[in-house]
Motif scaffolding. Structure first.
Motif, PDB file in Angstrom:
ATOM      1  N   ARG A   1       0.958  -1.164  -0.074  1.00 46.30           N
ATOM      2  CA  ARG A   1      -0.073  -0.002  -0.003  1.00 46.30           C
ATOM      3  C   ARG A   1       0.977   1.256   0.046  1.00 46.30           C
ATOM      4  NH1 ARG A   1      -4.877  -1.322   4.430  1.00 46.30           N
ATOM      5  NH2 ARG A   1      -5.713  -3.490   3.357  1.00 46.30           N
ATOM      6  N   ARG A   2       0.378   2.113  -0.810  1.00 48.29           N
ATOM      7  CA  ARG A   2       1.209   3.612  -0.710  1.00 48.29           C
ATOM      8  C   ARG A   2       0.094   4.665  -0.527  1.00 48.29           C
ATOM      9  NH1 ARG A   2       4.766   2.592  -6.489  1.00 48.29           N
ATOM     10  NH2 ARG A   2       5.716   0.468  -5.851  1.00 48.29           N
ATOM     11  N   GLY A   3       0.407   5.741   0.101  1.00 51.15           N
ATOM     12  CA  GLY A   3      -0.300   6.758   0.263  1.00 51.15           C
ATOM     13  C   GLY A   3      -0.233   7.836  -0.727  1.00 51.15           C
ATOM     14  N   TRP A   4      -1.213   8.670  -0.997  1.00 49.60           N
ATOM     15  CA  TRP A   4      -1.229   9.607  -1.732  1.00 49.60           C
ATOM     16  C   TRP A   4      -2.196  10.824  -1.427  1.00 49.60           C
ATOM     17  CZ3 TRP A   4      -3.876  11.048  -7.097  1.00 49.60           C
ATOM     18  CH2 TRP A   4      -4.988  10.368  -7.195  1.00 49.60           C
ATOM     19  N   ASP A   5      -2.033  12.037  -2.049  1.00 47.42           N
ATOM     20  CA  ASP A   5      -3.144  13.022  -1.542  1.00 47.42           C
ATOM     21  C   ASP A   5      -3.931  13.719  -2.810  1.00 47.42           C
ATOM     22  OD1 ASP A   5      -1.243  14.346  -2.853  1.00 47.42           O
ATOM     23  OD2 ASP A   5      -0.364  15.608  -0.864  1.00 47.42           O
ATOM     24  N   GLY A   6      -3.713  12.866  -3.971  1.00 51.35           N
ATOM     25  CA  GLY A   6      -4.607  13.650  -5.073  1.00 51.35           C
ATOM     26  C   GLY A   6      -5.918  13.263  -5.400  1.00 51.35           C
ATOM     27  N   ASN A   7      -6.732  12.599  -4.302  1.00 48.48           N
ATOM     28  CA  ASN A   7      -8.098  12.280  -4.676  1.00 48.48           C
ATOM     29  C   ASN A   7      -8.949  13.402  -4.997  1.00 48.48           C
ATOM     30  OD1 ASN A   7      -7.992   9.260  -4.183  1.00 48.48           O
ATOM     31  ND2 ASN A   7      -7.779  10.028  -2.071  1.00 48.48           N
ATOM     32  N   GLN A   8     -10.002  13.119  -5.769  1.00 48.90           N
ATOM     33  CA  GLN A   8     -10.819  14.231  -6.248  1.00 48.90           C
ATOM     34  C   GLN A   8     -11.870  14.661  -5.247  1.00 48.90           C
ATOM     35  OE1 GLN A   8     -12.614  13.317 -10.076  1.00 48.90           O
ATOM     36  NE2 GLN A   8     -10.545  12.498 -10.780  1.00 48.90           N
ATOM     37  N   GLU A   9     -12.099  13.748  -4.353  1.00 49.53           N
ATOM     38  CA  GLU A   9     -13.158  13.849  -3.373  1.00 49.53           C
ATOM     39  C   GLU A   9     -12.423  14.093  -1.849  1.00 49.53           C
ATOM     40  OE1 GLU A   9     -14.179  11.717  -6.580  1.00 49.53           O
ATOM     41  OE2 GLU A   9     -13.076  10.986  -4.999  1.00 49.53           O
ATOM     42  N   LEU A  10     -13.130  14.846  -1.075  1.00 51.99           N
ATOM     43  CA  LEU A  10     -12.700  15.214   0.198  1.00 51.99           C
ATOM     44  C   LEU A  10     -13.423  14.684   1.222  1.00 51.99           C
ATOM     45  CD1 LEU A  10     -12.089  19.042  -0.592  1.00 51.99           C
ATOM     46  CD2 LEU A  10     -10.642  17.126  -0.846  1.00 51.99           C
ATOM     47  N   PHE A  11     -12.647  14.231   2.439  1.00 48.69           N
ATOM     48  CA  PHE A  11     -13.622  13.549   3.369  1.00 48.69           C
ATOM     49  C   PHE A  11     -13.304  14.220   4.896  1.00 48.69           C
ATOM     50  CE2 PHE A  11     -12.949  10.382   0.250  1.00 48.69           C
ATOM     51  CZ  PHE A  11     -13.911   9.557   0.299  1.00 48.69           C
ATOM     52  N   SER A  12     -14.350  14.041   5.696  1.00 47.09           N
ATOM     53  CA  SER A  12     -14.052  14.914   7.093  1.00 47.09           C
ATOM     54  C   SER A  12     -14.773  13.916   8.063  1.00 47.09           C
ATOM     55  CB  SER A  12     -14.807  16.144   6.848  1.00 47.09           C
ATOM     56  OG  SER A  12     -14.314  17.052   6.060  1.00 47.09           O
ATOM     57  N   TRP A  13     -14.604  14.216   9.321  1.00 47.87           N
ATOM     58  CA  TRP A  13     -15.098  13.430  10.442  1.00 47.87           C
ATOM     59  C   TRP A  13     -14.813  14.211  11.617  1.00 47.87           C
ATOM     60  CZ3 TRP A  13     -10.869  11.267   7.909  1.00 47.87           C
ATOM     61  CH2 TRP A  13      -9.747  11.428   8.506  1.00 47.87           C
ATOM     62  N   ARG A  14     -15.603  14.029  12.949  1.00 43.17           N
ATOM     63  CA  ARG A  14     -15.383  14.685  14.102  1.00 43.17           C
ATOM     64  C   ARG A  14     -15.487  13.908  15.276  1.00 43.17           C
ATOM     65  NH1 ARG A  14     -19.231  16.463  10.827  1.00 43.17           N
ATOM     66  NH2 ARG A  14     -20.914  15.552  12.096  1.00 43.17           N
ATOM     67  N   ASP A  15     -15.271  12.487  14.913  1.00 42.68           N
ATOM     68  CA  ASP A  15     -15.448  11.678  16.151  1.00 42.68           C
ATOM     69  C   ASP A  15     -14.299  10.443  15.879  1.00 42.68           C
ATOM     70  OD1 ASP A  15     -16.675  10.514  13.825  1.00 42.68           O
ATOM     71  OD2 ASP A  15     -18.318   9.512  14.861  1.00 42.68           O
ATOM     72  N   GLY A  16     -13.299  10.773  15.226  1.00 48.41           N
ATOM     73  CA  GLY A  16     -12.081   9.662  15.004  1.00 48.41           C
ATOM     74  C   GLY A  16     -11.300   9.537  16.040  1.00 48.41           C
ATOM     75  N   THR A  17     -10.491   8.615  15.812  1.00 52.76           N
ATOM     76  CA  THR A  17      -9.492   7.886  16.308  1.00 52.76           C
ATOM     77  C   THR A  17      -8.300   7.335  15.356  1.00 52.76           C
ATOM     78  OG1 THR A  17      -8.451   6.730  18.369  1.00 52.76           O
ATOM     79  CG2 THR A  17     -10.154   5.870  17.077  1.00 52.76           C
ATOM     80  N   SER A  18      -6.959   7.547  15.243  1.00 53.82           N
ATOM     81  CA  SER A  18      -6.017   8.436  16.242  1.00 53.82           C
ATOM     82  C   SER A  18      -6.521  10.399  15.970  1.00 53.82           C
ATOM     83  CB  SER A  18      -4.791   8.149  15.944  1.00 53.82           C
ATOM     84  OG  SER A  18      -4.368   8.251  14.648  1.00 53.82           O
ATOM     85  N   GLU A  19      -6.864  10.539  14.885  1.00 54.45           N
ATOM     86  CA  GLU A  19      -7.278  12.036  14.619  1.00 54.45           C
ATOM     87  C   GLU A  19      -8.537  12.061  15.155  1.00 54.45           C
ATOM     88  OE1 GLU A  19      -5.328  14.432  14.099  1.00 54.45           O
ATOM     89  OE2 GLU A  19      -3.290  13.268  13.833  1.00 54.45           O
ATOM     90  N   ARG A  20      -8.966  13.223  15.983  1.00 57.44           N
ATOM     91  CA  ARG A  20     -10.191  13.210  16.532  1.00 57.44           C
ATOM     92  C   ARG A  20     -11.026  13.935  15.416  1.00 57.44           C
ATOM     93  NH1 ARG A  20     -12.752  13.368  21.567  1.00 57.44           N
ATOM     94  NH2 ARG A  20     -14.849  13.390  21.111  1.00 57.44           N
ATOM     95  N   ALA A  21     -10.536  14.829  14.758  1.00 61.38           N
ATOM     96  CA  ALA A  21     -11.302  15.599  13.679  1.00 61.38           C
ATOM     97  C   ALA A  21     -10.576  16.151  12.642  1.00 61.38           C
ATOM     98  CB  ALA A  21     -11.898  16.754  14.255  1.00 61.38           C
ATOM     99  N   VAL A  22     -10.947  15.777  11.487  1.00 60.44           N
ATOM    100  CA  VAL A  22     -10.350  16.163  10.178  1.00 60.44           C
ATOM    101  C   VAL A  22     -11.126  16.848   9.286  1.00 60.44           C
ATOM    102  CG1 VAL A  22      -9.036  15.168   8.237  1.00 60.44           C
ATOM    103  CG2 VAL A  22      -8.682  14.270  10.610  1.00 60.44           C
ATOM    104  N   ASP A  23     -10.920  17.815   8.558  1.00 56.11           N
ATOM    105  CA  ASP A  23     -11.702  18.640   7.838  1.00 56.11           C
ATOM    106  C   ASP A  23     -11.152  18.661   6.374  1.00 56.11           C
ATOM    107  OD1 ASP A  23     -13.665  20.285   6.972  1.00 56.11           O
ATOM    108  OD2 ASP A  23     -12.435  22.099   7.097  1.00 56.11           O
ATOM    109  N   ARG A  24     -12.027  17.799   5.621  1.00 53.91           N
ATOM    110  CA  ARG A  24     -11.855  17.790   3.884  1.00 53.91           C
ATOM    111  C   ARG A  24     -10.359  17.550   3.479  1.00 53.91           C
ATOM    112  NH1 ARG A  24     -12.657  23.422   1.621  1.00 53.91           N
ATOM    113  NH2 ARG A  24     -13.321  22.555  -0.233  1.00 53.91           N
ATOM    114  N   THR A  25     -10.003  16.135   3.839  1.00 55.46           N
ATOM    115  CA  THR A  25      -8.542  15.503   3.392  1.00 55.46           C
ATOM    116  C   THR A  25      -9.056  15.027   2.016  1.00 55.46           C
ATOM    117  OG1 THR A  25      -6.931  14.259   3.841  1.00 55.46           O
ATOM    118  CG2 THR A  25      -9.251  13.397   4.745  1.00 55.46           C
ATOM    119  N   ALA A  26      -8.032  14.914   1.278  1.00 46.60           N
ATOM    120  CA  ALA A  26      -7.978  14.278  -0.174  1.00 46.60           C
ATOM    121  C   ALA A  26      -7.177  12.910  -0.155  1.00 46.60           C
ATOM    122  CB  ALA A  26      -7.547  15.249  -1.044  1.00 46.60           C
ATOM    123  N   ASN A  27      -6.640  12.588   0.885  1.00 48.43           N
ATOM    124  CA  ASN A  27      -5.641  11.517   1.094  1.00 48.43           C
ATOM    125  C   ASN A  27      -6.256  10.302   1.120  1.00 48.43           C
ATOM    126  OD1 ASN A  27      -3.879  13.764   1.704  1.00 48.43           O
ATOM    127  ND2 ASN A  27      -3.092  12.618   3.491  1.00 48.43           N
ATOM    128  N   GLY A  28      -5.620   9.108   0.500  1.00 44.41           N
ATOM    129  CA  GLY A  28      -5.971   7.930   0.210  1.00 44.41           C
ATOM    130  C   GLY A  28      -4.838   6.891   0.065  1.00 44.41           C
TER     131      GLY A  28
END
Length: 324
Positions: free
Chosen positions: A198-225
């Protein structure tokens, strides 16, 4: 007898009677004859005694009559108040009618049904109810297993907290080996790996957010995958069933490849397959899987590069999965 003796013989009463008999004159009835003085005195004494004793006799008759009336009254009262003979008690029970308050109507009078009376009932009892039929528990047949798969475009922005109310996972926030998932989620989503690095990248066309996560509690509009290079590589996931209808949303894509999505239940049955390809550039989709299966069964999903159209790392990629 000489004649001179006749007067002497007739001087007495017997003489006179003898003279009358001898003379042949008519004979008188004895009742017409006079009573001797002693007899008259005895008669008078008897009459006097009868007059004196008459009130006494009448009093005695009155007393005897009253006594007889009292005896008759007592006899009638006794007969009227004498208790009815009690029936012999049934074996092992109290005598019939025991404890019934006076004036309580007979059991027969209180029967409202049409069934014949049951003998030997105790007061205030009713004939025993017929034995209930054995209860039969009717169970609703279990719903048959269900699995459907559809495909649609991914929205420009996805809120994993809202979409994954039971559980969710996201990949690639901090590189190919990083994952985030719902804090306090059900844990029903399991990453089973797959083939290829598996390799990571940050060029997805869609953005993802959450407010109840672990290990990152809240993330706003990430394009990573994450992605894997080459034909035959890809990802494997499992989602546990609980007997209820569940919805899984898988956010995936590809670059210059043909991807194959396969979904099946762990208990067997047909496998549902969907394909998506783009030989020139990248493409993404939201795969919606609705399934129902008994508890302990799992939904098995694979996303694999069936064919690549460039030797320069044609691939399939994965951003997130959500369960509700």
């Amino acid at each position: 007898m000489a004649e001179e003796d006749l007067p002497r013989a007739g001087t007495g009463a017997s003489g006179r009677r003898a003279a009358r008999r001898g003379s042949g004159g008519p004979r008188r009835h004895r009742s017409a004859e006079g009573h001797p003085a002693g007899a008259r005195r005895a008669f008078r004494r008897h009459a006097l005694a009868s007059d004196v004793l008459a009130p006494v006799r009448r009093h005695r008759w009155v007393v005897a009559g009253v006594a007889l009336l009292a005896c008759l009254t007592a006899l009638v009262s006794y007969v009227a108040t004498r208790p009815e003979p009690q029936a012999a008690p049934p074996p092992g029970g109290a005598p019939a009618g025991a404890g019934r308050p006076s004036g309580y109507p007979a059991i027969e009078a209180n029967r409202t049904g049409t069934d014949p009376a049951s003998p030997g009932l105790r007061p205030r009892q009713r004939p025993p109810s017929p034995s209930p039929s054995p209860s039969v528990t009717t169970r609703t047949p279990a719903e048959p297993p269900l699995l459907t798969v559809t495909r649609a475009d991914i929205p420009a922005e996805v809120d994993l907290t809202a979409v994954g109310t039971r559980d969710w996972m996201h990949w690639g926030l901090d590189g190919g080996d990083s994952t985030d998932r719902k804090r306090g989620g059900s844990g029903e989503i399991v990453d089973q790996g797959g083939s290829g690095a598996r390799r990571g990248w940050d060029g997805n066309q869609e953005l993802f957010s959450w407010r109840d996560g672990t290990s990152e509690r809240a993330v706003d509009r990430t394009a990573n995958g994450v992605y894997t290079c080459g034909a035959g590589t890809g990802f494997a996931l499992a989602v546990s069933a609980d007997g209820e209808l569940r919805t899984v949303r898988l956010y995936a894509g590809l670059w210059m490849a043909r991807g194959r999505l396969e979904a099946r239940l762990s208990v067997g049955g047909p496998t549902t397959t969907l394909r998506m390809e783009d030989p020139h550039t990248s493409r993404s989709a939201e795969f919606t899987l609705r399934f129902r299966a008994p508890k302990g069964v799992r939904l098995l999903v694979t996303w694999t590069a069936e064919e690549v159209f460039t030797p320069d790392c044609g691939n399939v990629g994965l951003q997130a999965v959500a369960l509700r």
